[in-house]
Design an enzyme around this catalytic site. Sequence first.
Site, short mmCIF file in Angstrom:
data_model
loop_
_atom_site.label_atom_id
_atom_site.label_comp_id
_atom_site.label_asym_id
_atom_site.label_seq_id
_atom_site.Cartn_x
_atom_site.Cartn_y
_atom_site.Cartn_z
N GLY A 5 -30.79 -29.68 -12.54
CA GLY A 5 -31.05 -28.19 -12.73
C GLY A 5 -29.78 -28.26 -13.86
O GLY A 5 -28.65 -28.49 -13.84
N GLY B 270 -28.85 -25.11 -15.50
CA GLY B 270 -28.33 -23.76 -15.60
C GLY B 270 -26.88 -23.92 -15.57
O GLY B 270 -26.28 -24.94 -15.97
N HIS C 14 -32.20 -6.22 -4.84
CA HIS C 14 -31.21 -5.65 -5.93
C HIS C 14 -31.76 -3.94 -5.91
O HIS C 14 -33.09 -3.72 -6.12
CB HIS C 14 -31.28 -6.11 -7.28
CG HIS C 14 -30.41 -5.54 -8.29
ND1 HIS C 14 -30.50 -4.33 -8.83
CD2 HIS C 14 -29.17 -6.24 -8.83
CE1 HIS C 14 -29.24 -4.31 -9.65
NE2 HIS C 14 -28.63 -5.39 -9.59
N ARG D 276 -24.71 -3.64 -2.75
CA ARG D 276 -26.07 -3.67 -2.89
C ARG D 276 -26.78 -3.57 -1.77
O ARG D 276 -27.96 -2.68 -1.84
CB ARG D 276 -26.66 -4.82 -3.88
CG ARG D 276 -26.20 -5.05 -5.13
CD ARG D 276 -26.37 -6.25 -5.76
NE ARG D 276 -25.85 -6.46 -7.18
CZ ARG D 276 -25.92 -7.43 -7.98
NH1 ARG D 276 -26.64 -8.40 -7.57
NH2 ARG D 276 -25.55 -7.31 -9.22
N HIS E 234 -33.94 -10.25 -5.32
CA HIS E 234 -33.29 -10.55 -6.42
C HIS E 234 -32.49 -12.06 -6.26
O HIS E 234 -32.30 -12.74 -7.43
CB HIS E 234 -32.38 -9.56 -7.07
CG HIS E 234 -31.31 -9.90 -7.78
ND1 HIS E 234 -31.93 -10.04 -9.39
CD2 HIS E 234 -29.99 -9.86 -8.02
CE1 HIS E 234 -30.62 -10.08 -9.81
NE2 HIS E 234 -29.72 -10.19 -9.27
N ARG F 164 -24.37 -10.27 -1.42
CA ARG F 164 -23.34 -10.92 -2.42
C ARG F 164 -23.00 -9.48 -3.27
O ARG F 164 -23.57 -8.78 -3.51
CB ARG F 164 -24.19 -11.83 -3.43
CG ARG F 164 -23.36 -12.03 -4.65
CD ARG F 164 -24.05 -13.09 -5.39
NE ARG F 164 -25.51 -12.74 -5.96
CZ ARG F 164 -25.40 -11.86 -7.06
NH1 ARG F 164 -24.36 -11.40 -7.78
NH2 ARG F 164 -26.60 -11.53 -7.49
N SER G 17 -21.89 -14.05 -8.33
CA SER G 17 -22.81 -15.40 -8.51
C SER G 17 -22.50 -15.98 -9.63
O SER G 17 -22.33 -17.31 -9.54
CB SER G 17 -24.13 -14.62 -8.55
OG SER G 17 -24.41 -13.94 -9.77
#
Lengths: 226, 550
Positions: free
Chosen positions: B8, B10, B233, B282, B339, B373, B378
Amino acid sequence: MIVKIKRQENSDSKAYWQSFKYNGNMDTTVAAVLDFLNYNDDLFDTEGNPARRIRWECSCMQKTCGACAMIINGMPALACNTFLRNISSKELVLEPLRKFPVVSDLIVDRSIIYENLKKAELYIGEYAGADKKEYEQQYQTAKCLKCGLCLEVCPNYNKGETFFGAMFANDSYISYTQSESRKKEIASEYKKHFASGCSKSLACVDICPVQIPTLASIGRMNKKIF
Amino acid sequence: MKTVVIIGSGIAGLTCAVRTAEYGHKAVLVSPYPSERAQSVMAAGGINASLDTKGENDTVQSHIEDTLKGGCNIEDRESVTKMCEAAPGIIRWLEATGMVFTRDDNGNIDLRAFGGQSHKRTAFSGACTGKQIVTALIRKARQYECSGMLERKLGYWFHSGLIKDAKCYGALFYNENERKLEAMYADAVVVATGGQNQLFGKTTGSMLCDGYAAGKLFEQGAVLRNLEFIQYHPTTIETVQKRMLITEAARGEGGRLFYYAGEKRVYFMEDKYGARGNLMPRDIVSKCIYDAPSQVYLDVTFLGKDVILKRLYEVYELCMNYAGIDITKECIPVAPSVHFFMGGLAVDDSHCTNIDNLYAVGECASKYHGANRLGGNSLLAAVYSGMTAANAINEKECSREKADFNEFIIREEKDIEKRLRSKSKFSAVYIRQVLSELMNRDLGITRTESKLCEGIKSVDYYLSISDKFKFDSEVSPYQGYSLKSMLLLAKAILLSAKERKETRGAHIRDDYPERKPEFECASYATFINGNIEISFAKPYSDNKACKEEQ
């Protein structure tokens, strides 16, 4: 609406055209049309023959990742950002980008972009520190999606062998202005792979899906190094 | 020199690769597509660090307390403390890699308010912070690609871990170009494959994040944690092709939520929670929007065109482009949507799983966020976890032990070939769609025992026929072989949600509406002898809980 797609099973096979009937929502994007054709039901062409699902590249579906670049009714664009309402023709014609080797259907191999950035060793080394005058332009150039649309429309870009195109000019600009230790090397690569080959058609500026002000990157680079 | 395979590319994977190369080890960064396609580029709002450039006397301690409280007190204080203490240094590190932060008039890194935070603490870059971080890290990674310390492998889909006796020796991939399986052996394997979005179909995230790696490693013995906590979200907008995120930054800049009662606007969050009501965590905002009697809108028009175009340009463009809404003049109709996943692979403080030499970083690991969170944490956790895993791998003694996986690889290759030739009526592509429909139906923003049991029953049926799945030859075999483990992961999520008989953070049970002290702990899912077992343990015992499962 008829959707005509240039198909190619894999990189070794022959390309052919296949048409499909689309009877879904018209207030939508080309990406959503491809999704509908692939997943609404088994796929048949307009002649009633069973067809392979259409392969195309997709990640964000909102103009942030650059995966779905293709040629739509003759114009290179992102499928997720091209709306049917803006297409005047009754036929939607989809082709893979022409300047990159086809992997399958609408997927192309854009690895040359990364190979060239690596070949030119575009990295900053020691950081020069924040420069207020450059913030905005750096912010804009950092948005580059590496989608390849600027290369597709460029009259000077062919296969990326010597001239690396607009995305390279933008990456050169941001690397140059942020680097303390590698300005000379970056300037030299920029001259070799961009400045000496750009005829300033500026097609890259108009086509960029995130509206990067490439002309400003070129202007600033040229001013700094010539 | 060690070899580290990172799956990965990212932000978490890139950070781990860069840090590994900095230590003088060989980083092999493996992904199907380049980093520009990773979900990280979609992260909008910002990254948290108590830089205190606004003169509000923000402290690391406040960041810790906000994170623990936002996560509903089930996270380990020590782990959260380490991350929050590292945060200001991470911002400086990102800056030195060339990350372009938005700055205030004095040239300081600007900070914006975000949900559930006592101070302005979120550093940002317009409304495309993730993209700006990715761009900077790609260039940093290129430096090591040029020196040969970092190798990128594109066109590779994860298949399985090369694991024997709770020890990882490498990973197996499907090479899309060669159309065959390929093993990569390593001293350590780091999983950085993101969240489980595709279990729910089209979410606010990337179509490429599907939870398969977590599901497969679970099948191979890795422990999963806190799966029931799925963040909805609060502010997403319906568009013609998916639900899209309206970043929390819109409320951070002053945006107000309301609904109409007749012609009167009801600012329900402010009525209930006071002036900062729109910036509650949230989980709370999402539930309030869900409970609102009519369509909820987000209003930013009063900020004025200049502020909107300068600080929220990406939101302006997204709404204009995909929904035909000019947010300088019109309010945005919003609703909560899937989300972020607080649950994932259980890891210790060094981000190692219960399997030796197997690490998990970023969203695919469960750490720091508890039951909910906070916005901006994040991106922080992605960078911090990538660094932490690289640090731990650098310090760990290397055993150089070898294991033979040839038999396993040949068996898996044969299975793929057999499934591609199969005439079975069970098409994996269709079952993936059915899975997302049932997950949305039975694991919504509010849950009940009966719905969860229905979901488990449906998933059980598809698992019972999983040996008959046909891999559609016209798409990548990955779409086929990933399905069984995704179903297993889905079942583990449903079971975790069923067993947590309380309401906490993002886990809202209509039939158990109260928070209960006996559940002030993390849930763990283990796969033993073909069965999924769910247990609960105090978060500070993560290391112990993980290792004991071996």
